[in-house]
Design a protein around this motif. Structure first.
Motif, mmCIF file in Angstrom:
data_model
loop_
_atom_site.group_PDB
_atom_site.id
_atom_site.type_symbol
_atom_site.label_atom_id
_atom_site.label_comp_id
_atom_site.label_asym_id
_atom_site.label_seq_id
_atom_site.Cartn_x
_atom_site.Cartn_y
_atom_site.Cartn_z
ATOM 1 N N SER A 153 0.843 -1.205 0.000
ATOM 2 C CA SER A 153 0.000 0.000 0.000
ATOM 3 C C SER A 153 0.876 1.251 0.000
ATOM 4 C CB SER A 153 -0.914 0.025 1.219
ATOM 5 O OG SER A 153 -1.743 -1.078 1.236
ATOM 6 N N ARG A 154 1.903 1.270 0.854
ATOM 7 C CA ARG A 154 2.799 2.417 0.921
ATOM 8 C C ARG A 154 3.518 2.628 -0.411
ATOM 9 N NH1 ARG A 154 6.092 0.563 4.797
ATOM 10 N NH2 ARG A 154 4.591 -0.397 6.181
ATOM 11 N N GLN A 156 2.529 1.698 -3.351
ATOM 12 C CA GLN A 156 1.567 2.143 -4.352
ATOM 13 C C GLN A 156 1.285 3.642 -4.182
ATOM 14 O OE1 GLN A 156 -2.058 -0.075 -4.302
ATOM 15 N NE2 GLN A 156 -2.945 1.029 -6.027
ATOM 16 N N GLU A 157 1.150 4.105 -2.953
ATOM 17 C CA GLU A 157 0.931 5.532 -2.698
ATOM 18 C C GLU A 157 2.146 6.349 -3.144
ATOM 19 O OE1 GLU A 157 0.024 5.952 1.428
ATOM 20 O OE2 GLU A 157 -1.899 4.902 1.253
ATOM 21 N N GLU A 160 2.068 6.635 -6.865
ATOM 22 C CA GLU A 160 1.033 7.573 -7.293
ATOM 23 C C GLU A 160 1.495 9.015 -7.085
ATOM 24 O OE1 GLU A 160 -2.625 6.538 -5.301
ATOM 25 O OE2 GLU A 160 -2.791 4.659 -6.411
ATOM 26 N N ASP A 170 -2.902 11.569 -12.024
ATOM 27 C CA ASP A 170 -2.743 10.165 -11.624
ATOM 28 C C ASP A 170 -2.809 9.294 -12.880
ATOM 29 O OD1 ASP A 170 -2.573 7.814 -10.312
ATOM 30 O OD2 ASP A 170 -4.443 7.979 -9.197
#
Length: 187
Positions: A153-154, A156-157, A160, A170
């Motif tokens: 998750s980190r 991926q953020e 982005e 995005d």
């Protein structure tokens, strides 16, 4: 015709009886063969009957453990003294030996029982240990899954954010917008 049938029946009865006697004779011969060694032992003992050995217990000294002596003294079936008129009383010796063997057997059974309890306790302990290890393994797997999910998750953020800084929008939204535009145009 009736006599022929009766004659055939008599012959078959005779044949059956003959076979039965042969089987019995074979069985008897097998039994005699199996008893041959026993017969030889008995014959050797009977041949030497004139040269009998005399057992004299006057020079024999028995030393019995205190536990066995206490057991014999408390036993009401024991016949009495081991010595009679200065000679060994063999019936009493046999009783003492039998009682000693009984005590050894009982002690051996108790040892086996204690060993069985020890093994049962060890199995219970190992099962408990295995259960604890499985619980810890599941907890670690769960923690590992959560940490991997958080890490993904980190990342991926972070990606982005990098795309937004570089392109100003995005890229995943761009892909979805292009798909949406192309889908609408196709329709």
């Amino acid at each position: 015709a009736y006599r022929m049938k009766q004659n055939d029946k008599t012959k078959s009865d005779t044949t059956e009886r003959t076979e039965k006697v042969r089987r019995m004779w074979t069985h008897i011969m097998e039994m005699l063969t199996s008893l041959k060694k026993d017969k030889e032992v008995v014959d050797s003992v009977l041949e030497n009957c004139d040269q009998q050995c005399i057992l004299d217990g006057s020079d024999v000294v028995l030393r019995l453990p205190r536990l066995l002596v206490q057991k014999i003294e408390s036993d009401s079936n024991f016949t009495g003294n081991i010595y009679e008129d200065g000679k060994l009383k063999f019936l009493a010796v046999i009783q003492v030996l039998n009682e000693g063997l009984r005590m050894l057997r009982n002690e051996h059974c108790l040892c086996e029982l204690k060993e069985l309890h020890r093994i049962e306790n060890m199995v219970k302990y190992c099962n408990k240990l295995l259960e604890d290890l499985n619980t810890k393994r599941l907890e670690r797997e769960q923690q590992h899954r959560v940490s991997i999910y958080e890490s993904i998750s980190r990342k991926q953020e972070d990606w982005e954010m990098k795309w937004k800084k570089f392109l100003g929008w995005d890229p995943f939204n761009l892909i979805f917008k292009e798909d949406l535009v192309s889908s609408v145009q196709f329709i």
